[in-house]
Design a protein around this motif. Sequence first.
Motif, short mmCIF file in Angstrom:
data_model
loop_
_atom_site.label_atom_id
_atom_site.label_comp_id
_atom_site.label_asym_id
_atom_site.label_seq_id
_atom_site.Cartn_x
_atom_site.Cartn_y
_atom_site.Cartn_z
N PRO A 31 0.81 -1.22 0.00
CA PRO A 31 0.00 0.00 0.00
C PRO A 31 0.84 1.27 0.00
CG PRO A 31 0.04 -0.97 2.19
CD PRO A 31 0.72 -1.96 1.28
N GLU A 32 0.42 2.25 -0.81
CA GLU A 32 1.00 3.58 -0.75
C GLU A 32 0.48 4.27 0.52
OE1 GLU A 32 3.18 4.75 -2.81
OE2 GLU A 32 3.10 3.14 -4.33
N ALA A 33 1.00 5.45 0.81
CA ALA A 33 0.64 6.15 2.05
C ALA A 33 -0.86 6.37 2.19
CB ALA A 33 1.38 7.49 2.13
N ASP A 34 -1.55 6.64 1.05
CA ASP A 34 -2.99 6.93 1.11
C ASP A 34 -3.84 5.71 0.77
OD1 ASP A 34 -2.34 6.74 -1.57
OD2 ASP A 34 -3.43 8.56 -2.17
N GLU A 35 -3.24 4.54 0.75
CA GLU A 35 -3.96 3.32 0.40
C GLU A 35 -4.12 2.41 1.61
OE1 GLU A 35 -2.88 2.65 -4.30
OE2 GLU A 35 -1.59 1.70 -2.79
N VAL A 36 -4.98 1.41 1.43
CA VAL A 36 -5.20 0.38 2.45
C VAL A 36 -5.02 -0.97 1.78
CG1 VAL A 36 -6.85 -0.64 4.06
CG2 VAL A 36 -6.78 1.85 3.77
N LEU A 37 -4.21 -1.82 2.39
CA LEU A 37 -4.05 -3.19 1.89
C LEU A 37 -5.20 -4.04 2.40
CD1 LEU A 37 -2.29 -5.23 0.32
CD2 LEU A 37 -1.18 -5.76 2.51
N LEU A 38 -5.85 -4.74 1.49
CA LEU A 38 -7.04 -5.52 1.82
C LEU A 38 -6.84 -7.00 1.54
CD1 LEU A 38 -9.73 -3.27 0.09
CD2 LEU A 38 -9.04 -3.20 2.50
N GLN A 39 -7.40 -7.82 2.40
CA GLN A 39 -7.58 -9.24 2.12
C GLN A 39 -8.96 -9.36 1.47
OE1 GLN A 39 -5.76 -12.42 3.19
NE2 GLN A 39 -7.07 -12.90 1.43
#
Length: 348
Positions: A31-39
């Motif tokens: 994830p970038e700073a403004d992103e969220v990593l999702l399962q």
Amino acid sequence: MEDGPRGEQLMRAVVFTPDGERIEDRPEPVPEADEVLLQVEYCGICGSDLHAGQPDFHPGATMGHEFSATVLEPGSGVTGFVSGDRVVVNPNGDRCGRCRSCVRGEWNMCARLQETAVGLARNGGLAPLAAVRAQTLHRLPDSVDLASGALVEPLAVALRTVRTSGFSVGQDAVVFGGGPIGLLVTTILRAAGAARITVVEPTPVRREIALLQGATAVIDPAQTPVEEVFADAALAPRFAFECSGVAELVGQAVGVVRPHGTLTITGFSRRPPSFNAADLLFKEVTIRGSFIYVDEFEEAVDLLASGRADVSRLITGVVTVQEAGEAFAQMRTSAGAVKYLISDRHGS
């Protein structure tokens, strides 16, 4: 997925190519700073995925724009989400906020939509993991199961379709097409207090689901001409919804609605529709289009949470990413296949 640092590990994903979808190894997202990593929990195959093409779909992008997920890792600049949060993704939620449409609050007409849409331009949910901008996320209440959460996006489309039509409580409606959108429009019409809902659909399985979703009558157009059913002016519906994408049905819909009736089109066809201009003129029929959603995404979540809409009957099956090719084939060739969900966590 393989062991090793994220970004170096590989995962299987359904990727758009100019020759159609293909299952490939892709690096796990970071994830970038403004992103969220999702399962990714569940991701639906949409009708637009079945007919994907350029320029709407970008070559190399992971497909899938109807998905529920669990937060794994918020980016360094993200607040408001923590690991374990249950969410759904608004694939069109990354609006620019500056173009003329956005300034007017017409988010579905954002000038950057083709550049930012998740699952079309940016990597989507037909993979075990996805990294998306935080502003596209909506929390999924515990009362909504994750499989149903994957249908929030098409439910929002259906909600906007009914809202755009001007439908009000106690009116009659006819829905052309018993695919996912047609069935969800039927669901919304029932929740909105329709008096009579007639669904026109040639496939027995879909007609059965339509009745369970709230239709009061179904028509097999191969057996009964639609025009005959509504030949009595007293039975003619005030509202018609074309959800199939079959160009010829626009003319049928214009023909059967009552004077001052409204036809709302949400099914896309690359072929131009045709209709009797006399029907349009002498009945003063209004034809409207409805495109994705504006504020309806969060409302669709609330509709599921309240129990006023049940979308579980639309789910044909759940398979893994590796098995996605067969699910795509089934949805292209089997009229009984309404909506396959892809999930490496819950699939067969």
